[in-house]
Design a protein around this motif. Structure first.
Motif, mmCIF file in Angstrom:
data_model
loop_
_atom_site.group_PDB
_atom_site.id
_atom_site.type_symbol
_atom_site.label_atom_id
_atom_site.label_comp_id
_atom_site.label_asym_id
_atom_site.label_seq_id
_atom_site.Cartn_x
_atom_site.Cartn_y
_atom_site.Cartn_z
ATOM 1 N N VAL A 26 0.847 -1.193 0.000
ATOM 2 C CA VAL A 26 0.000 0.000 0.000
ATOM 3 C C VAL A 26 0.881 1.240 0.000
ATOM 4 O O VAL A 26 0.657 2.177 -0.773
ATOM 5 C CB VAL A 26 -0.972 -0.001 1.202
ATOM 6 C CG1 VAL A 26 -1.625 1.361 1.381
ATOM 7 C CG2 VAL A 26 -2.032 -1.081 1.013
ATOM 8 N N THR A 35 -4.469 5.764 -6.500
ATOM 9 C CA THR A 35 -5.641 5.992 -5.660
ATOM 10 C C THR A 35 -5.893 4.737 -4.828
ATOM 11 O O THR A 35 -5.350 3.661 -5.114
ATOM 12 C CB THR A 35 -6.893 6.254 -6.521
ATOM 13 O OG1 THR A 35 -7.186 5.073 -7.279
ATOM 14 C CG2 THR A 35 -6.702 7.452 -7.443
ATOM 15 N N HIS A 36 -6.740 4.885 -3.817
ATOM 16 C CA HIS A 36 -7.115 3.718 -3.013
ATOM 17 C C HIS A 36 -7.737 2.642 -3.903
ATOM 18 O O HIS A 36 -7.451 1.456 -3.739
ATOM 19 C CB HIS A 36 -8.094 4.099 -1.909
ATOM 20 C CG HIS A 36 -7.468 4.902 -0.816
ATOM 21 N ND1 HIS A 36 -8.199 5.592 0.105
ATOM 22 C CD2 HIS A 36 -6.168 5.116 -0.482
ATOM 23 C CE1 HIS A 36 -7.390 6.202 0.950
ATOM 24 N NE2 HIS A 36 -6.153 5.932 0.608
ATOM 25 N N GLN A 47 -10.983 -1.388 -0.802
ATOM 26 C CA GLN A 47 -10.534 -0.012 -0.618
ATOM 27 C C GLN A 47 -10.486 0.327 0.876
ATOM 28 O O GLN A 47 -9.631 1.094 1.320
ATOM 29 C CB GLN A 47 -11.459 0.957 -1.340
ATOM 30 C CG GLN A 47 -11.339 0.872 -2.848
ATOM 31 C CD GLN A 47 -12.245 1.863 -3.541
ATOM 32 O OE1 GLN A 47 -12.234 3.055 -3.211
ATOM 33 N NE2 GLN A 47 -13.028 1.386 -4.485
ATOM 34 N N VAL A 50 -7.203 -0.787 2.184
ATOM 35 C CA VAL A 50 -6.158 0.144 1.764
ATOM 36 C C VAL A 50 -6.167 1.360 2.695
ATOM 37 O O VAL A 50 -5.118 1.784 3.184
ATOM 38 C CB VAL A 50 -6.346 0.588 0.297
ATOM 39 C CG1 VAL A 50 -5.377 1.705 -0.077
ATOM 40 C CG2 VAL A 50 -6.187 -0.597 -0.643
ATOM 41 N N ARG A 51 -7.339 1.902 2.956
ATOM 42 C CA ARG A 51 -7.456 3.068 3.831
ATOM 43 C C ARG A 51 -6.971 2.729 5.253
ATOM 44 O O ARG A 51 -6.259 3.517 5.883
ATOM 45 C CB ARG A 51 -8.896 3.571 3.884
ATOM 46 C CG ARG A 51 -9.075 4.808 4.745
ATOM 47 C CD ARG A 51 -10.490 5.341 4.681
ATOM 48 N NE ARG A 51 -10.852 5.747 3.345
ATOM 49 C CZ ARG A 51 -10.602 6.947 2.830
ATOM 50 N NH1 ARG A 51 -9.985 7.849 3.547
ATOM 51 N NH2 ARG A 51 -10.985 7.242 1.619
ATOM 52 N N GLN A 54 -3.245 2.615 5.249
ATOM 53 C CA GLN A 54 -2.734 3.988 5.180
ATOM 54 C C GLN A 54 -2.815 4.644 6.553
ATOM 55 O O GLN A 54 -1.850 5.279 6.999
ATOM 56 C CB GLN A 54 -3.512 4.811 4.168
ATOM 57 C CG GLN A 54 -3.060 6.266 4.120
ATOM 58 C CD GLN A 54 -3.867 7.102 3.161
ATOM 59 O OE1 GLN A 54 -4.103 6.699 2.042
ATOM 60 N NE2 GLN A 54 -4.292 8.271 3.607
ATOM 61 N N ARG A 66 -1.938 12.302 4.117
ATOM 62 C CA ARG A 66 -1.313 11.460 3.093
ATOM 63 C C ARG A 66 -0.027 12.086 2.525
ATOM 64 O O ARG A 66 0.954 11.398 2.287
ATOM 65 C CB ARG A 66 -2.343 11.220 1.978
ATOM 66 C CG ARG A 66 -1.873 10.354 0.857
ATOM 67 C CD ARG A 66 -2.998 10.175 -0.153
ATOM 68 N NE ARG A 66 -2.545 9.429 -1.303
ATOM 69 C CZ ARG A 66 -3.288 8.568 -1.965
ATOM 70 N NH1 ARG A 66 -4.529 8.355 -1.605
ATOM 71 N NH2 ARG A 66 -2.811 7.939 -3.003
#
Length: 86
Positions: A26, A35-36, A47, A50-51, A54, A66
């Protein structure tokens, strides 16, 4: 390097935290400007995952957004995107 980037880099608490393979992938996607949605599709994860990765990376680097994460995770040197510029 812009002043904001220098400030962000100086404020990085953890320059190379231990990361799982998922978080590392990631991070690499974020560094390449993905992008995600793109990262999720590439890694075959949601997604939301992924978030979450992050957010965990942001906690480890002790950054607020970010952009700061990318500056800290890259050591100030963002790798080139593998996408074609055409």
């Amino acid at each position: 390097m812009p002043d904001a980037s220098r400030r962000s880099l100086r404020s990085c608490k953890h320059k190379s935290p231990n990361k799982s393979d998922g978080k590392r992938s990631v991070r690499d996607g974020l560094l390449r400007g993905r992008t995600h949605k793109e990262i999720a599709k590439m890694l075959r994860i949601s997604q939301f995952t992924v978030r979450t990765y992050q957010e965990r990376l942001m906690e480890k680097f002790e950054v607020a957004n970010r952009t700061e994460l990318i500056v800290c995770a890259s050591g100030g040197h963002v790798p080139k995107d593998g996408r074609s510029s055409q």
